[in-house]
Design a protein around this motif. Structure first.
Motif, PDB file in Angstrom:
ATOM      1  N   GLN A 266      20.070 -22.976 -57.010  1.00 22.35           N
ATOM      2  CA  GLN A 266      19.139 -21.906 -57.359  1.00 22.35           C
ATOM      3  C   GLN A 266      18.359 -22.333 -58.597  1.00 22.35           C
ATOM      4  OE1 GLN A 266      21.614 -18.455 -57.913  1.00 22.35           O
ATOM      5  NE2 GLN A 266      21.658 -17.952 -55.746  1.00 22.35           N
ATOM      6  N   GLY A 292      23.081 -13.498 -50.964  1.00 15.58           N
ATOM      7  CA  GLY A 292      21.981 -12.886 -50.228  1.00 15.58           C
ATOM      8  C   GLY A 292      22.410 -12.247 -48.925  1.00 15.58           C
ATOM      9  N   ASP A 574      17.344 -15.241 -49.081  1.00 19.07           N
ATOM     10  CA  ASP A 574      16.737 -14.651 -50.269  1.00 19.07           C
ATOM     11  C   ASP A 574      15.488 -15.395 -50.718  1.00 19.07           C
ATOM     12  OD1 ASP A 574      17.779 -16.979 -51.272  1.00 19.07           O
ATOM     13  OD2 ASP A 574      19.144 -16.036 -52.692  1.00 19.07           O
ATOM     14  N   ASN A 576      15.242 -17.897 -52.471  1.00 13.21           N
ATOM     15  CA  ASN A 576      15.391 -18.464 -53.808  1.00 13.21           C
ATOM     16  C   ASN A 576      16.642 -19.337 -53.917  1.00 13.21           C
ATOM     17  OD1 ASN A 576      14.218 -18.625 -56.406  1.00 13.21           O
ATOM     18  ND2 ASN A 576      15.799 -17.289 -57.235  1.00 13.21           N
ATOM     19  N   SER A 577      17.253 -19.659 -52.781  1.00 14.90           N
ATOM     20  CA  SER A 577      18.474 -20.461 -52.764  1.00 14.90           C
ATOM     21  C   SER A 577      18.404 -21.442 -51.609  1.00 14.90           C
ATOM     22  CB  SER A 577      19.715 -19.567 -52.597  1.00 14.90           C
ATOM     23  OG  SER A 577      19.746 -18.554 -53.569  1.00 14.90           O
TER      24      SER A 577
END
Length: 675
Positions: A266, A292, A574, A576-577
């Motif tokens: 992340q 997530g 999400d 973002n990962s």
């Protein structure tokens, strides 16, 4: 006659059935307030909440009043303490006058509900508001006005505040008075006394821990000794002596084996990707949460991964001619598909190159083709038809859709930092075509087509109703000096030298003298790619995962150790990962400290301290807290003192004993009494 009050009926021996007697005595022993004196005040939730609020307000104001009255201007005259004494006397008078109402209220169920609700709200506030932080942090988060409110209500150290401890003490008092009201000293009520008394003891233990407890830290290097800790619990005295000394004799860091694992990345505060979690492959054989709301599990792993090209007979006859043969000692057959890959053919041991074409006319076109290094981009549709495409062009598709070609990359790779695709080189090592499916009234459907992975879309979440498209990149290569070309139409293999046919033989005789075996020509075949492993060495691992988001459908995705490939990074829901397959021998598995306790210069105790395995001595607990990768001699410890902990454990024991008594002993006592 003047009416008189009839005397209460007296139950004599034999005057009522045993069942009725048991019913009456059981209700007399019950703590239910409905069987209390009807003349006693019966409180409501509203009145109970009002009382709790009044107590809370007094506890909030009391410290401020005490500080105000203790100022030098008033303290010298004694006026401040006089005001406090008068206020305390008035409060005591009110309590005395209203003692019956207060007793009925404090020992009622509505009051218990109001108290529990208040403590629950206070606990929630304590988890949301910063605790024991620096003044600058409060100003940055809450502003000047908000900081005054937070500090005025003691919310910055809520669990050690006067009003929180006061509410806990009031709860303990309520339960104690309830035990008195219910006469828990009677045999049948022992269980209720133990259960309620256990809760009181737990609350008292919490108060003892809050008043006499301490929390802080100690930083040590190997060989260093400390006799005090730095407090972090908001106490006025920042340094607390231990009463003994602790010495860090040795610190050791245990790293993971240099094995392949799944890493969850992340972005950090600086924007760089950082490892947040690591998963051993064996740990993810079952569904594992990766954040997530997404779950993953490993369903297959290939240590030395390769994509094997195989030919399958086309069931509907719409395939292309295919050639399958085994070279030398290789156990896996090599395959060629006419016009499918457009590559430079298959190298044979004598230095010649074998190609496959559909008809002799294609052979003549190949011989006459001029030299060049361009490429032909072809998109094959489900019905076998083909579209010659170029980047930037738009082409008609079935069902009224249109195909827009956005980009063509000869060697596709994915840049994690920029989250974008690019070409690693100009060589056609991993040809990819970015296209968009356009439909009227719908958003464009963008996807990547890979020449060497025609089934990539179906394995990576492509919708079941999506148009199946296959990308073919045909390189414009010139025939070499020595070529063998198999023509599917007549089953003959032509040997060419310098662009001229010098020999023509049937397939079975075309490779005499060469280590070629098991040659087989398929008139109508389709090429498929099958994952496999060259060996059991973990040289080029690929792992196949099943993943799902929440209760959504299960999808399969492959993740490769080669992070430059499209399958080298799996983006999570999400956005973002990402999951990455990698091996890192520098990741810390655990860290251990050997601490020695010294009293008056004499070593009295020694223990290994690990995470969740503290050293306990002198009422303090030393937990392994942190380390510094750049300093292998440093170790940090979280130090805690909680004198109320034994009291809390005693309270739990009393609660358990009380519940066991109520469940198993009390029914036998009542049954024996009224049998």
């Amino acid at each position: 006659m003047t009416p008189t009050t009839a005397p209460a009926p007296v139950r004599r021996m034999g005057s009522a059935s045993p069942a009725a007697a048991a019913h009456d005595d059981a209700h007399r022993d019950s703590p239910n307030p409905h069987f209390s004196d009807p003349r006693v005040h019966h409180p409501t939730i509203a009145s109970s909440t009002l009382l709790v609020g009044a107590v809370w307000g007094l506890l909030v104001v009391a410290p401020h009043l005490q500080r105000a009255m203790s100022t030098p201007a008033l303290d010298g005259t004694g006026l401040g303490w006089t005001v406090i004494a008068v206020a305390a006397a008035l409060l005591a008078l009110v309590v005395f006058v209203a003692r019956r109402v207060l007793f009925a209220t404090i020992t009622s169920l509505p009051f218990s509900i109001a108290m529990l609700g208040s403590l629950l709200v206070a606990t929630m506030v304590g988890t949301l508001v910063l605790q024991n932080a620096e003044p600058a942090q409060y100003l940055a988060r809450y502003g000047e006005s908000g900081t005054r409110v937070v500090r005025g209500l003691q919310l910055d150290d809520l669990f050690h505040s006067t009003w929180f401890r006061g509410l806990v003490a009031l709860m303990a008092l309520s339960l104690s008075l309830l035990c008195v009201r219910n006469k828990v000293w009677r045999t049948a009520m022992w269980g209720h006394g133990l259960a309620h008394g256990g809760v009181v003891v737990i609350l008292i233990g919490g108060l003892i821990g809050g008043i006499g407890g301490a929390k802080g830290f100690i930083d040590l290097h190997e060989g260093q000794t400390a006799s005090s800790m730095v407090r972090t619990d908001g106490a006025a005295e920042r340094v607390l002596p231990l009463g003994f000394s602790v010495t860090l004799e040795e610190f050791d860091v245990d790293h993971y084996d240099d094995a392949w694992r799944l890493f969850l990345y992340q972005p950090g505060d600086s924007g760089e990707w950082q490892v947040k979690r690591a998963f051993q492959l064996g740990e993810t054989d079952d569904w594992t949460a990766v954040g997530g709301g997404e779950l993953v599990r490993v369903v297959a792993a290939w240590p030395d991964y390769e994509l094997r090209r195989e030919l399958r007979v086309s069931a509907d006859g719409t395939g292309r001619p295919g050639l399958e043969l085994t070279l030398g000692a290789d156990s896996r057959p090599s395959v060629l598909l006419a016009g499918a890959s457009g590559d430079a053919g298959l190298s044979l041991p004598d230095g010649s190159r074998l190609r496959l074409v559909d008809t002799s006319d294609e052979l003549q076109r190949l011989i006459a083709a001029p030299a060049g290094d361009g490429a032909r981009h072809v998109v094959r549709l489900a019905d076998g038809s083909e579209l010659d495409v170029e980047p930037g062009g738009t082409y008609p598709l079935p069902q009224g859709a249109r195909l827009h070609v956005m980009d063509a990359l000869p060697d596709f790779t994915y840049d994690i930092a920029s989250k974008s695709a690019r070409s690693a080189s100009d060589e056609p090592r991993n040809p990819a075509l970015e296209v968009a499916i356009l439909r009227d009234g719908q958003d464009p459907e963008t996807r990547w087509l890979f020449a060497k992975m025609p089934d990539y879309g179906s394995q990576h979440g492509q919708a079941a109703d999506a148009l199946p498209l296959v990308y073919v990149r045909e390189n414009a290569l010139t025939l070499g000096a020595h070529e063998r070309v198999a023509v599917a139409a007549d089953g003959l293999v032509r040997e060419l030298r310098d662009g001229r046919v010098v020999d023509t033989r049937p397939l079975a005789e075309a490779f005499d003298g060469l280590p070629v075996r098991d040659a087989r020509l398929l008139p109508s075949a389709v090429e498929v790619t099958v994952p496999g492993t060259r060996s059991e060495r973990w040289d080029r691992p690929v792992v196949e995962l099943e993943h799902r988001v929440g209760g959504g459908p299960v999808q399969r995705v492959s993740i490769s150790a080669d992070h430059t490939r499209p399958e080298g990074v799996v983006e999570l829901a999400d956005g973002n990962s990402v999951l990455v397959l990698d091996k890192r021998g520098d990741d810390v598995k655990s860290f251990t400290s050997r601490l020695a306790v010294t009293v008056d210069g004499e070593k009295v105790h020694e223990a290994l301290v690990r995470v969740n395995e503290p050293l306990t001595w002198g009422g303090f607990m030393f937990y392994q807290s942190n380390y510094r990768p750049e300093d292998p001699t440093y170790s940090g410890f979280l130090v805690m003192r909680d004198p109320g902990l034994p009291v809390v454990f005693t309270g739990f024991a009393l609660m358990v004993a009380g519940m066991l008594f109520i469940a198993y002993v009390r029914p036998r006592i009542l049954a024996r009494r009224y049998s």
